[in-house]
Design an enzyme around this catalytic site. Structure first.
Site: not given
Length: 559
Positions: A516-518
């Site tokens: 979800n973040y990278l």
DNA sequence: ACGTGGACTTGGAAGAACTTGT
DNA sequence: ACAAGTTCTTCCAAGTCCACGT
């Protein structure tokens, strides 16, 4: 124009299997005496019986909520008889379910195969939809079965009955000109609508919080992928102006207006510590957790001096999913914020950290986000998490990059991933088998080391032999031993790397940041640059989700 | 302007499936 | 072949943020 699709056709959801009553030999006991329950009461009882080994069932709130909702399903006779949960004995039911799951494990290959095929058939029929000429995988085509609500942390509603969802509860969303899904025989949908401004295929209202649940597409779908890509593009735009924004909030710490100073401090925490925004929540409806804007005085401590450092702020609070956030940071000189230090020392612990003395309301996420929107189009609090996560990965990968062996490269990658997970506070409970599995690994390492020293001795012997005889045969033997040692050394290294990786990962959950973040293009580029097969970094599901990035990114991609 | 419902993303745990070592 | 260990997948709760109505 806000429309998400032009054509959408699907078969509707799959409902939870109907309740199968207990065999008569499986008894429920009240106050030591066997008692036959009515089907509705029995069904709810089985939900509790299934969880008997779980800690939940020992918690007061869980038991209280369960009992209250269970009684609602009882007949009036049952209600008069069953008045005390402590007198209820569900153990036979519990054993029955354990035996069943054991039996499932013991099934023959053929039986297992049959079940697998049936699941596959269901997936093929209900697991896909047609959206704008593409067959797309649906994320969750099964309706959630009834059961007992398990909140996380100290949830006031844990144990409540999550009711069974019927076709009459379901709203279907599809194209007008598509073949509409058919409700099961003798039933009706709540509604069939044709709203192409949303992405969901079906929805229903859940009875615990009254919130809406959706059936949506799989992350591999076009509609999710495009959104994901967009998210990272927004974060990359933040990269371009983050310096300006940081300068501004540092300036704002000096503002005469309290409101602006508070906003600036909150923003600093969000940026520096990757805190979540922290929306306000209705009290008593959920577990008491906080994010940046909802922090209370009780969640932080200020130390004018700690060890070598001046002005240390200590954070200790429960964040999303009641995961504890604990951190100590020395704050920059100018953030020693008169007001922060002032207001905290005098305020009650339950006051919000960012109250407002001049306007009526405390700092809210909506106010913060409105401000961010003015600083950059599309900027919200969570973009900082995405940006800081991705930029951290990129930097760490640069620092850790090496011409090491493949396992060492992967360790480097995992370490970079781990740095991000730590930043975002993604924790997990240490796996139950952790100690044992570490031990096993250590045993293997020891064995390998013994093997290595044995091989070294053999090499020495072979060398001596060769010195004595000087013949071809002994020369070959020396070479063979050399090769063997090299192989063992490699194996040993691989094991040691694995042990390090696992140890460091004990309480860290890598999945959430990876998913979800990278920005996946960073990872794809790194793989290309260092000749690491993408399968080593992303498994099949992840490769499907990030197909767009795998297609797009070259080895020189820069976030 | 504000508060609420709705839509969508993010989150760890549990269960299922697969792999490995014996 | 099978048990144990590991990885993958599913599950569904819990966040964020925005749109809409008053």
């Amino acid at each position: 124009d806000g429309s998400k699709w032009r054509f959408l056709e699907h078969k509707g959801p799959v409902f939870a299997p109907l309740y199968e009553p207990m065999p008569d030999k499986v008894k429920f006991y009240y106050d030591g005496k066997p008692m036959k329950l009515s089907a509705p009461a029995e069904e709810v009882a089985t939900f509790f019986a299934k969880m008997l080994d779980h800690e939940y069932t020992t918690k007061d709130i869980f038991r209280k909520n369960f009992f209250k909702d269970w009684r609602k399903e009882m007949t009036s006779e049952e209600k008069t008889k069953i008045t005390d949960l402590n007198k209820c004995n569900f153990s036979e039911m519990n054993e029955y379910f354990k035996a069943q799951s054991e039996a499932r494990k013991q099934m023959s290959k053929e039986e297992k195969q049959k079940i697998k095929e049936e699941n596959e058939r269901l997936l093929q029929e209900y697991g896909f939809c047609l959206m704008d000429n593409h067959k797309e995988r649906i994320g969750n085509f099964r309706i959630e079965p009834p059961g007992l609500f398990r909140g996380r942390g100290d949830h006031p509603k844990m144990g409540m009955l999550k009711r069974r969802i019927r076709p009459e509860d379901i709203i279907i969303n599809c194209s007008k000109d598509s073949k509409h899904p058919k409700p099961p025989p003798g039933t009706k949908w709540k509604e069939v609508r044709h709203d192409n401004k949303v992405t969901w295929l079906a929805s229903w209202t859940e009875n615990i919080q009254g919130s809406i649940k959706y059936i949506m597409l799989n992350p591999s779908s076009r509609i999710k992928g495009e959104k994901d890509w967009q998210k990272y593009e927004t974060a990359r735009r933040l990269k371009k102006c983050v310096d300006r924004i940081r300068t501004q909030y540092r300036d704002d710490w000096k503002s005469k207006e309290m409101r602006i100073r508070q906003r600036a401090v909150a923003l600093y925490f969000i940026d520096k510590l990757a805190l979540r925004a922290g929306n306000e929540k209705e009290e008593g409806e959920t577990a008491d957790t906080v994010g940046c804007c909802s922090l209370r005085v009780e969640h932080i401590k200020l130390y004018p001096k700690m060890d070598e450092q001046e002005y240390v702020v200590e954070f200790d609070f429960l964040g999303k999913d009641s995961i504890r956030y604990y951190n100590k940071i020395p704050v920059e000189k100018r953030v020693r914020l008169q007001h922060l230090f002032h207001s905290i020392s005098s305020a009650s612990p339950i006051c919000t950290l960012f109250p407002s003395f001049h306007s009526r309301c405390p700092l809210q996420t909506s106010i913060l986000n409105k401000h961010l929107q003015e600083l950059m189009d599309g900027l919200t609090a969570k973009v900082f998490r995405t940006y800081n996560a991705s930029i951290t990965l990129q930097q760490q990968l640069k620092e850790l990059a090496s011409d090491d062996s493949l396992p060492a490269k992967i360790l480097s990658y995992n370490r970079a991933n781990r740095a991000v997970a730590i930043l975002c506070n993604h924790q997990r409970a240490p796996p139950k088998t952790f100690e044992k599995s570490m031990q096993n690994l250590q045993t293997k390492i020891d064995e390998k080391q013994n093997q290595l020293s044995a091989a070294r001795k053999q090499l020495k012997a072979a060398k001596a032999d060769h010195k004595a005889s000087h013949d071809d045969k002994s020369k070959k033997a020396v070479e063979l031993k050399r090769k063997a040692i090299q192989r063992i050394e490699e194996q040993l290294m691989k094991l040691q790397v694995q042990a390090t990786d696992r140890e460091e990962n004990k309480q860290i959950a890598l999945g959430t940041s990876k998913l979800n973040y990278l920005d996946p293009r960073i990872s794809v580029a790194w793989c290309k640059k260092w000749d690491v097969p993408i399968e080593k970094i992303y498994n099949k599901t992840q490769r499907e989700k990030f197909a767009w990035a795998i297609d797009m990114a070259e080895k020189d991609y820069e976030f």
